[in-house]
Design an enzyme around this catalytic site. Structure first.
Site, PDB file in Angstrom:
ATOM      1  N   MET A  17       3.433  -0.591  10.935  1.00 46.17           N
ATOM      2  CA  MET A  17       4.008  -2.046  10.692  1.00 46.17           C
ATOM      3  C   MET A  17       2.691  -2.553   9.765  1.00 46.17           C
ATOM      4  O   MET A  17       1.745  -2.853  10.492  1.00 46.17           O
ATOM      5  CB  MET A  17       4.157  -2.749  11.751  1.00 46.17           C
ATOM      6  N   GLY A  19       2.748  -5.679   8.420  1.00 44.22           N
ATOM      7  CA  GLY A  19       3.094  -7.006   8.391  1.00 44.22           C
ATOM      8  C   GLY A  19       4.035  -7.571   7.449  1.00 44.22           C
ATOM      9  O   GLY A  19       4.014  -8.725   7.278  1.00 44.22           O
ATOM     10  N   GLY A  20       4.528  -6.846   6.497  1.00 42.15           N
ATOM     11  CA  GLY A  20       5.484  -7.015   5.482  1.00 42.15           C
ATOM     12  C   GLY A  20       6.691  -7.046   5.765  1.00 42.15           C
ATOM     13  O   GLY A  20       6.916  -6.474   6.717  1.00 42.15           O
ATOM     14  N   ASP A  22       9.147  -4.949   4.555  1.00 44.15           N
ATOM     15  CA  ASP A  22       9.391  -3.575   4.598  1.00 44.15           C
ATOM     16  C   ASP A  22       9.198  -2.966   5.642  1.00 44.15           C
ATOM     17  O   ASP A  22      10.270  -2.404   6.188  1.00 44.15           O
ATOM     18  CB  ASP A  22       8.894  -2.828   3.376  1.00 44.15           C
ATOM     19  N   SER A  23       8.129  -2.969   6.125  1.00 49.58           N
ATOM     20  CA  SER A  23       7.821  -2.235   7.307  1.00 49.58           C
ATOM     21  C   SER A  23       8.648  -2.812   8.567  1.00 49.58           C
ATOM     22  O   SER A  23       9.102  -2.286   9.877  1.00 49.58           O
ATOM     23  CB  SER A  23       6.380  -1.815   7.770  1.00 49.58           C
ATOM     24  N   MET A  42      -2.590  -0.973  11.512  1.00 43.54           N
ATOM     25  CA  MET A  42      -3.861  -0.464  11.312  1.00 43.54           C
ATOM     26  C   MET A  42      -4.879  -1.693  10.883  1.00 43.54           C
ATOM     27  O   MET A  42      -4.591  -2.377   9.576  1.00 43.54           O
ATOM     28  CB  MET A  42      -3.955   0.656  10.282  1.00 43.54           C
ATOM     29  N   CYS A 110      -5.705   6.223   0.921  1.00 43.96           N
ATOM     30  CA  CYS A 110      -5.541   5.671   2.044  1.00 43.96           C
ATOM     31  C   CYS A 110      -4.307   6.517   2.746  1.00 43.96           C
ATOM     32  O   CYS A 110      -4.112   6.751   3.894  1.00 43.96           O
ATOM     33  CB  CYS A 110      -5.167   4.119   2.110  1.00 43.96           C
ATOM     34  N   CYS A 206      -5.967  -3.469  -1.602  1.00 42.93           N
ATOM     35  CA  CYS A 206      -6.092  -4.376  -0.444  1.00 42.93           C
ATOM     36  C   CYS A 206      -7.380  -5.162  -0.372  1.00 42.93           C
ATOM     37  O   CYS A 206      -7.403  -6.231   0.260  1.00 42.93           O
ATOM     38  CB  CYS A 206      -5.406  -4.016   0.785  1.00 42.93           C
TER      39      CYS A 206
END
EC number: 2.8.1.13
Length: 369
Positions: A17, A19-20, A22-23, A42, A110, A206
């Protein structure tokens, strides 16, 4: 939905997750579908290490949003501190790549090193049955094994960034949004009443503010800005630059040279600290090498010449090409038509229609042409 070997009510699913929307929507869909869902977020970097900005994946606000959604869904949620690993595997490599005259692709690194290695192993330690993400890509079970395919929503397809996913990792990974459009995802987020339903998408890198990657490099490695020569590809010196970290292949603006015709960055020689510039026509090429091939196609490796399509940048369309096995996981790529600004450090992702056959990293040329 996930086609697991265990019944959904007995299955434990870890959702990455960010925080967006989509997830978060993936977690909500799986919870509604009857799975036992655990949310993991993360924490990837310190704001004093990198350059902070809004809209960045895995930043402070995103961690808060992920936890808020998990509480709303009444699922367990954990924040894992991967800052040291992220700096070592992603940020440090990002810096070294620019110092070496390359154009890095940290989002792939990543996925490759943190998300699909460390996080995946953590999910296995929890004895979860799958790790699920909000990526737009399709995982398809076939008689010949698991295949990776482009997403149904071509505008949101993220297969380019997942080419380094291995066959063994695909056994455990699932991507439920691959068959949805972004509009459908937002529809479901609103249906579940998620507060992030209209949250903008995160940006590509990011830890970089406003695309000013050279500021990150200069901040973390101040001695990276070494002055050097700007040389026309015909051989004559045009001026001086203040560090090759300020340049990338195909760049036209902010070169710092006045010339009768438009100039583009054609090549960067890190060893000699020289930036080569020239006309736009010199940016086009048909032949290049890729290294560190990750093969997702039939068999364990590419063994004979193969007609395919390739993408040499995430924003480029796939174009027809032929692959020739070389040596040590290296492959020669010959395009049917010239492509512009093929940059070392970027990925070359290989397709056969919607099927992802794998990919590798574009290698630097050995000599200045």
């Amino acid at each position: 939905m996930l086609n697991l070997k265990v019944a959904k009510e007995q299955a434990t699913i870890v959702v990455a997750m960010s925080g967006g929307v989509d997830s978060s929507t993936v977690a909500a869909i799986l919870k509604e579908d009857g799975y036992n869902v655990i949310g993991i977020t993360m924490q990837l970097y310190n704001h004093d290490t990198a350059i902070n900005r809004k809209g960045a994946c895995c930043a402070g606000q995103d961690i808060y949003d992920a936890k808020f959604v998990a509480n709303q869904l009444q699922i367990p949620h954990y924040v894992l501190n991967y800052k040291d690993k992220f700096k070592e595997s992603v940020i440090d490599n990002f810096i070294e790549s620019y110092i070496n005259g390359e154009t890095p692709l940290p989002c792939v690194q990543c996925n490759q090193s943190v998300k699909f290695h460390d996080l995946l192993n953590f999910a296995k330690d929890l004895q979860a049955d799958a790790l699920v993400t909000g990526h737009y890509v399709r995982r398809i079970d076939t008689a010949n094994g698991i295949e990776l395919h482009k997403a149904v929503d071509s505008k949101k397809d993220q297969s380019y960034f997942l080419f380094a996913t291995t066959k063994s990792q695909l056994q455990y990974l699932h991507f439920p949004l691959g068959n949805m459009t972004k509009d459908e995802t937002r529809y479901h987020a609103n249906r579940y009443g998620l507060h992030i339903a209209d949250k903008p998408d995160s940006q590509d890198i990011c830890f970089v503010a406003d695309g000013a990657y050279h500021n990150v490099v200069a901040k973390l490695k101040p001695n990276a800005k070494k002055p050097g020569k700007i040389v026309h590809i015909d051989g004559y010196i045009l001026g001086e630059h203040q560090g090759i970290i300020n340049f990338t292949i195909g760049q036209r603006r902010r070169i710092g040279i006045s010339f009768s015709d438009p100039l583009y960055v054609i090549n960067i020689d890190a060893q000699q600290n020289i930036v080569y510039v020239g006309p736009e026509s010199k940016l086009f090429k048909t032949t290049f090498m890729i290294h560190s091939l990750n093969w997702l196609g039939p068999g364990n490796m590419l063994v004979e010449p193969l007609d395919v399509e390739v993408k040499v940048r995430s924003t480029h369309s796939a174009v027809r090409a032929k692959l020739y096995p070389y040596s040590n996981s290296m492959v020669k790529v010959i395009l049917n038509e010239p492509e512009k600004a093929i940059a070392p450090g970027q990925a070359c992702v290989i397709y056969k229609g919607d099927l992802v056959l794998g990919g590798g990293w574009i290698a630097k040329e050995q000599t200045q042409s």
